[in-house]
Design a protein around this motif. Structure first.
Motif, PDB file in Angstrom:
ATOM      1  N   VAL A 109       0.811  -1.230   0.000  1.00 26.16           N
ATOM      2  CA  VAL A 109       0.000   0.000   0.000  1.00 26.16           C
ATOM      3  C   VAL A 109       0.839   1.273   0.000  1.00 26.16           C
ATOM      4  O   VAL A 109       0.295   2.373   0.080  1.00 26.16           O
ATOM      5  N   GLU A 221       4.992 -13.617  -9.583  1.00 22.87           N
ATOM      6  CA  GLU A 221       5.060 -12.344 -10.297  1.00 22.87           C
ATOM      7  C   GLU A 221       6.486 -11.809 -10.281  1.00 22.87           C
ATOM      8  O   GLU A 221       7.002 -11.371 -11.298  1.00 22.87           O
ATOM      9  N   THR A 247       3.852 -14.430 -14.144  1.00 21.04           N
ATOM     10  CA  THR A 247       3.025 -13.322 -14.628  1.00 21.04           C
ATOM     11  C   THR A 247       3.783 -12.021 -14.403  1.00 21.04           C
ATOM     12  O   THR A 247       4.921 -12.038 -13.944  1.00 21.04           O
ATOM     13  N   ALA A 248       3.135 -10.911 -14.726  1.00 29.42           N
ATOM     14  CA  ALA A 248       3.852  -9.630 -14.832  1.00 29.42           C
ATOM     15  C   ALA A 248       4.932  -9.800 -15.904  1.00 29.42           C
ATOM     16  O   ALA A 248       6.075  -9.431 -15.727  1.00 29.42           O
ATOM     17  N   ARG A 249       4.506 -10.432 -17.025  1.00 34.99           N
ATOM     18  CA  ARG A 249       5.408 -10.692 -18.150  1.00 34.99           C
ATOM     19  C   ARG A 249       5.645  -9.429 -18.968  1.00 34.99           C
ATOM     20  O   ARG A 249       6.642  -9.304 -19.655  1.00 34.99           O
ATOM     21  N   THR A 250       4.643  -8.548 -18.970  1.00 30.95           N
ATOM     22  CA  THR A 250       4.731  -7.347 -19.797  1.00 30.95           C
ATOM     23  C   THR A 250       4.980  -6.148 -18.890  1.00 30.95           C
ATOM     24  O   THR A 250       4.774  -6.224 -17.670  1.00 30.95           O
ATOM     25  N   GLN A 252       3.230  -3.548 -18.581  1.00 25.54           N
ATOM     26  CA  GLN A 252       1.991  -3.125 -17.939  1.00 25.54           C
ATOM     27  C   GLN A 252       1.585  -4.109 -16.841  1.00 25.54           C
ATOM     28  O   GLN A 252       1.067  -3.720 -15.806  1.00 25.54           O
ATOM     29  N   GLY A 253       1.846  -5.384 -17.087  1.00 22.33           N
ATOM     30  CA  GLY A 253       1.593  -6.373 -16.046  1.00 22.33           C
ATOM     31  C   GLY A 253       2.518  -6.156 -14.855  1.00 22.33           C
ATOM     32  O   GLY A 253       2.114  -6.280 -13.693  1.00 22.33           O
ATOM     33  N   ALA A 256       1.254  -3.391 -12.735  1.00 31.34           N
ATOM     34  CA  ALA A 256       0.105  -3.843 -11.944  1.00 31.34           C
ATOM     35  C   ALA A 256       0.574  -4.672 -10.751  1.00 31.34           C
ATOM     36  O   ALA A 256       0.027  -4.585  -9.653  1.00 31.34           O
ATOM     37  N   SER A 257       1.603  -5.464 -10.972  1.00 34.67           N
ATOM     38  CA  SER A 257       2.130  -6.298  -9.895  1.00 34.67           C
ATOM     39  C   SER A 257       2.717  -5.452  -8.784  1.00 34.67           C
ATOM     40  O   SER A 257       2.452  -5.668  -7.607  1.00 34.67           O
ATOM     41  N   SER A 259       1.918  -2.684  -7.787  1.00 36.47           N
ATOM     42  CA  SER A 259       0.926  -1.985  -6.979  1.00 36.47           C
ATOM     43  C   SER A 259       0.138  -2.917  -6.066  1.00 36.47           C
ATOM     44  O   SER A 259      -0.565  -2.467  -5.201  1.00 36.47           O
ATOM     45  N   HIS A 260       0.222  -4.201  -6.237  1.00 33.54           N
ATOM     46  CA  HIS A 260      -0.546  -5.047  -5.314  1.00 33.54           C
ATOM     47  C   HIS A 260       0.289  -5.958  -4.430  1.00 33.54           C
ATOM     48  O   HIS A 260      -0.222  -6.478  -3.442  1.00 33.54           O
TER      49      HIS A 260
END
Lengths: 473, 473
Positions: A109, A221, A247-250, A252-253, A256-257, A259-260
């Motif tokens: 957070v 990730e 994941t978080a391969r790209t 943009q991914g 996103a990773s 941030s979470h």
């Protein structure tokens, strides 16, 4: 940071006793963890800890962990973020060496959360306590009924099996996935959450020595310590197949990773190549993450790439042949003896894929034809493995087909993959579960079924290369 | 060979009357066709034809088609191969211009069959009769309840919709697929079988003018007349999306195809490039063949590639972002006004993917949060389309979530895709059906859900390029 050791993770998965610290009001987080432990039949002792309660769900509750007289192996802490460090410290003083911090609101957070998380890590290291989390639903062990999930789970049963599923997301948990309906054969599960301490490398080392785990499926990730992870991966992959869904391969991914989970993910192409070099098998969708490991549950590895395809319909045979080639398999050339056996069933049955459709339609006993043809190709020395398409997803056929496969199962010495289709979804799903219970990997998607055998072949090749002590069989 | 014309296919799909020639014994092929026509509510007249029966299933049976006094638009012939030519000739003399030959045992079984098939084609051309098949289950039209399937179907209902599914394999038929359980929104279906006469080019021309078909999904192994097919494809793709699942992609797949349909399949890479140039969208698995066209059923095309992702769990957001980039979409940059609206729900909600997990867990009314966040991103001028992950596959949430989406549906002017997950498979499946009934494409696999929007974007681009008369909206 202490170096990983198998013993560090044992209390996380094999605790004789667990303390749960958090809200004990009905449907509160700690209450729900305890309810899940009871419903899934945890075999150890459970100590609810909360100063406002003296009893919950028929169990005595304690004001603090120090008030419990017996030793405690594992604590699940799920209290507001600011309270976590002092509670972990109390756990340390009580002699608890393993703590899962379920609480959200740490590095994921922002900066204040990241500082609090670092405080937690420093404290744990000082006291020799190992942490899973924060921001996690924790672990599952189907051998002892352990489940630390703080969310409502709509079923009471996870199938005990030998595949470990680990993830960096609580999405993979029992509260979010149809684990019972899909009947994944599970040994252990672990959600790493923010992985401030325990990470994938620790788990892989633990699973290397876990006799109940035969294959591992890993969603990740970000990797925090690449060198250490790769070393653990190489150790495990020499002995057990490891599938990795990165994941978080790209770009943009990856954003996103960040941030979470509060971790920064890296370039996937770099990781993918490294995974393969370490002997892992990359997979690329959630479906593959869940489904492909089934092929390892209770079958031998294929000794070669020669695939026999048995199908009640020609169109499926073509797709299976395409998918086989794309998965590294080859459509087997049947031997003359096998072709004779097939021709005795019907003169047109002379090639692989074995398209039984026209023969079965005419037969008095179509299931007999299917059994005879499948036996014939599996007996062929030119065949290493088989893909069998079963039109079993229909009430009038399901039990006869299951009986046949059950008989066939006794004689199977080569790996198979089974594609189940039919007109009734619930019947197809039940057939998949029952085939799974027979130890056979079964799928509702033809391409996934074939890919599973491809992955088994891939692992056979990896193992031959990496395993210092090859055994026959 | 006569040139294709729309009118040639009308009697196959829109017959006012159908004659069925074949075995009328209980569960015989013709008997089953008639039973299916009755069960699926065919609105035209049905004439059973067989010299040994005077009545079947409450219908008068006729010794031969010439004995029927009324005109007959379509005949389904499913009798032993050697009898087919003379029966087709009788149909021709009766004035029937459209015949489906269900019978197996023609070109797909060898040279003698191929000769018989050629005899059939010559005869049909001589008489101006068009043929579908042989070796086919024929057609379906959900508008008039037409179904010529000669196999038992375990359900009574195919959802009427606007997607046409065509195939070169009977595998795709109602007897083999859970069409009701999956609720594919179907307008027409066609199995070409050996496609001795009517082929994909004819069908595409018919579907171009079929007001009930908005999108087409085509499975094919071989193309018989490439130039003609490509021309028809180009005509149709300018107006309606066409997805093509080309199998027999590999040499081994092509060999398998030759042995079950009597056609020789060609090199897939050549076809794939040609398909794309003609404006079609290649797909690569059965799952994609069935699922991706749903995105076209009742939504506008996206006006751009900017995707908003709304998810109850961070891990799903990351996978969605990866899949979006891989499908040609981009993760939208939300406008400041949208970020303000999101922050009013929770201070941490400031980016896309919108990870509602932590907020929803704390909220009194988590469904309200989901609705407010989804509305906010869809109102954003920087957003062209949205992917929404719904944890609706659990009884306690399903109806509240469906009510919310139903409200949201009223205001949707941008395309969405919905990923449904949860702990109870049957509930997830029912939610997917209900969302489909609301006209919303819903999926049990996250990656397929995202890919569907990618395909919609791909078609928007194709249409802008090909359509000579672009319209707004």
């Amino acid at each position: 940071m202490t170096s990983p050791s198998k013993s560090d993770l044992r209390p996380f998965f094999e605790p004789r006793s667990v303390a749960i610290l958090g809200s004990l009001k009905k449907e509160g987080e700690a209450y729900t963890v305890i309810e899940n432990l009871l419903r899934f039949g945890f075999t150890g002792r459970i100590y609810p800890v909360n100063p406002s309660y003296s009893e919950v769900l028929g169990l005595r509750a304690y004001p603090a962990v120090k008030d419990v007289n017996d030793p405690i192996d594992l604590a699940m802490v799920i209290t507001p973020p600011a309270t976590v460090p002092s509670l972990v410290e109390q756990c340390a003083h009580k002699g608890i060496k393993a703590v899962i911090v379920g609480t959200e609101g740490f590095a994921e957070v922002g900066e204040a959360g990241a500082r609090l998380q670092q405080q937690l890590v420093d404290l744990a290291h000082r006291h020799g306590v190992r942490l899973v989390g924060p921001n996690t639903i924790g672990v599952v062990n189907t051998s002892n009924g352990l489940i630390t999930n703080p969310y409502f789970v709509s079923y009471n049963r996870i199938i005990k099996g030998n595949i470990a599923y680990a993830s960096q997301s609580g999405f993979v948990g029992a509260q979010g996935q149809p684990l019972e309906d899909r009947a994944y054969p599970i040994s252990k599960m672990c959600d790493f959450g923010n992985k401030c301490d325990i990470d994938e490398a620790d788990l892989l080392d633990y699973l290397l020595e876990d006799p109940e785990t035969k294959a591992v499926s890993l969603h990740m990730e970000a990797i925090k310590n690449g060198r250490r992870f790769m070393a653990a991966l190489r150790r495990l992959a020499a002995h057990k197949p490891v599938l990795i869904f990165k994941t978080a391969r790209t770009a943009q991914g990856a954003r996103a990773s960040a941030s979470h989970t509060g971790s920064l993910a890296g370039s996937a192409s770099v990781y993918d190549a490294a995974f393969k070099q370490a002997g892992a098998i990359p997979v690329h969708t959630w479906q593959e993450y869940w489904e492909l490991p089934r092929v390892f549950a209770s079958q031998p590895l294929p000794r070669g790439n020669r695939l026999a395809i048995v199908t009640p319909t020609g169109g499926v045979g073509v797709v299976a042949a395409d998918a086989a080639v794309e998965a590294g398999l080859a459509v087997a050339q049947l031997s003359p003896g096998t072709i004779d056996r097939l021709k005795s069933l019907h003169p047109n049955l002379s090639r692989n894929p074995v398209d039984l459709g026209p023969t079965m339609v005419l037969a008095e006993d179509p299931v007999f034809i299917l059994e005879a043809a499948t036996s014939a190709v599996l007996d062929d020395a030119n065949v290493d493995c088989a893909a069998i398409a079963l039109a079993a997803g229909i009430e009038r056929w399901a039990s006869a087909v299951l009986d046949m496969v059950s008989r066939l199962r006794q004689r199977l010495s080569k790996p198979v993959t089974i594609y189940v289709y039919g007109t009734q979804l619930s019947v197809s799903e039940e057939v998949v579960r029952q085939l799974g219970a027979l130890g056979l990997p079964a799928y509702l998607e033809l391409e996934t079924a074939i890919k599973a055998l491809g992955v088994a072949l891939e692992y056979a090749t990896i193992k031959a290369k990496l395993d210092p002590s090859p055994r026959s069989g």
